[in-house]
Design a protein around this motif. Sequence first.
Motif, mmCIF file in Angstrom:
data_model
loop_
_atom_site.group_PDB
_atom_site.id
_atom_site.type_symbol
_atom_site.label_atom_id
_atom_site.label_comp_id
_atom_site.label_asym_id
_atom_site.label_seq_id
_atom_site.Cartn_x
_atom_site.Cartn_y
_atom_site.Cartn_z
ATOM 1 N N ASN A 2 0.721 -1.459 0.091
ATOM 2 C CA ASN A 2 -0.013 0.006 -0.070
ATOM 3 C C ASN A 2 0.869 1.393 0.202
ATOM 4 O O ASN A 2 0.459 2.063 -0.645
ATOM 5 N N TRP A 6 1.058 4.313 -2.739
ATOM 6 C CA TRP A 6 0.814 5.651 -2.409
ATOM 7 C C TRP A 6 1.927 6.465 -3.153
ATOM 8 O O TRP A 6 1.628 7.674 -3.738
ATOM 9 N N GLY A 10 1.540 9.335 -6.142
ATOM 10 C CA GLY A 10 2.285 10.663 -5.765
ATOM 11 C C GLY A 10 3.051 11.169 -6.951
ATOM 12 O O GLY A 10 3.225 12.315 -7.144
ATOM 13 N N ILE A 63 -5.006 11.197 -6.330
ATOM 14 C CA ILE A 63 -4.591 11.262 -4.917
ATOM 15 C C ILE A 63 -5.967 11.781 -3.943
ATOM 16 O O ILE A 63 -6.471 10.917 -3.041
ATOM 17 N N VAL A 67 -7.845 9.832 -0.706
ATOM 18 C CA VAL A 67 -7.420 10.610 0.585
ATOM 19 C C VAL A 67 -8.856 11.062 1.343
ATOM 20 O O VAL A 67 -8.980 11.137 2.589
ATOM 21 N N THR A 75 -9.696 6.731 -8.358
ATOM 22 C CA THR A 75 -8.281 6.632 -8.382
ATOM 23 C C THR A 75 -7.839 5.689 -9.419
ATOM 24 O O THR A 75 -6.969 6.303 -10.356
ATOM 25 N N ARG A 119 -4.971 -1.028 -7.894
ATOM 26 C CA ARG A 119 -6.235 -0.484 -7.195
ATOM 27 C C ARG A 119 -7.267 -0.860 -7.566
ATOM 28 O O ARG A 119 -8.396 -0.690 -6.889
#
Length: 125
Positions: A2, A6, A10, A63, A67, A75, A119
Amino acid sequence: MNVFLWILAGVLAAFFLAAGANKLAQSHAKLLATPNMKWVEDFSPGTLKLIGAAEVLGAIGLILPAVLDIAPILTPLAAVGLAVIMLGAIITHGRRKEYQPIIINAVVLVLAVVLAIFRFGPNSF
């Protein structure tokens, strides 16, 4: 895994945010004057702004939904959309016989596809 996803999201978001903002902020003529942007002559200013907007929105989509935990399915969909943009970039550069940018586009395409696969699948939100 995970944490890796991320970080990947990013990095991709930063890449596409910078690329899209550049296309949105600069004029068609100024982009044409940039050495690595000769492909711009194949597109109208409006199409260029559309590509830039799609890249910025895709970067945000990588993102923000995850979030905020609001529609996190957006996503991986954003990753798919950005992969399609990279596929178009590869085709454009291939037609123009500009082979060096294809390598960068292919790497970014693979990263976007990896993010989308994981994802959507085993590491979904």
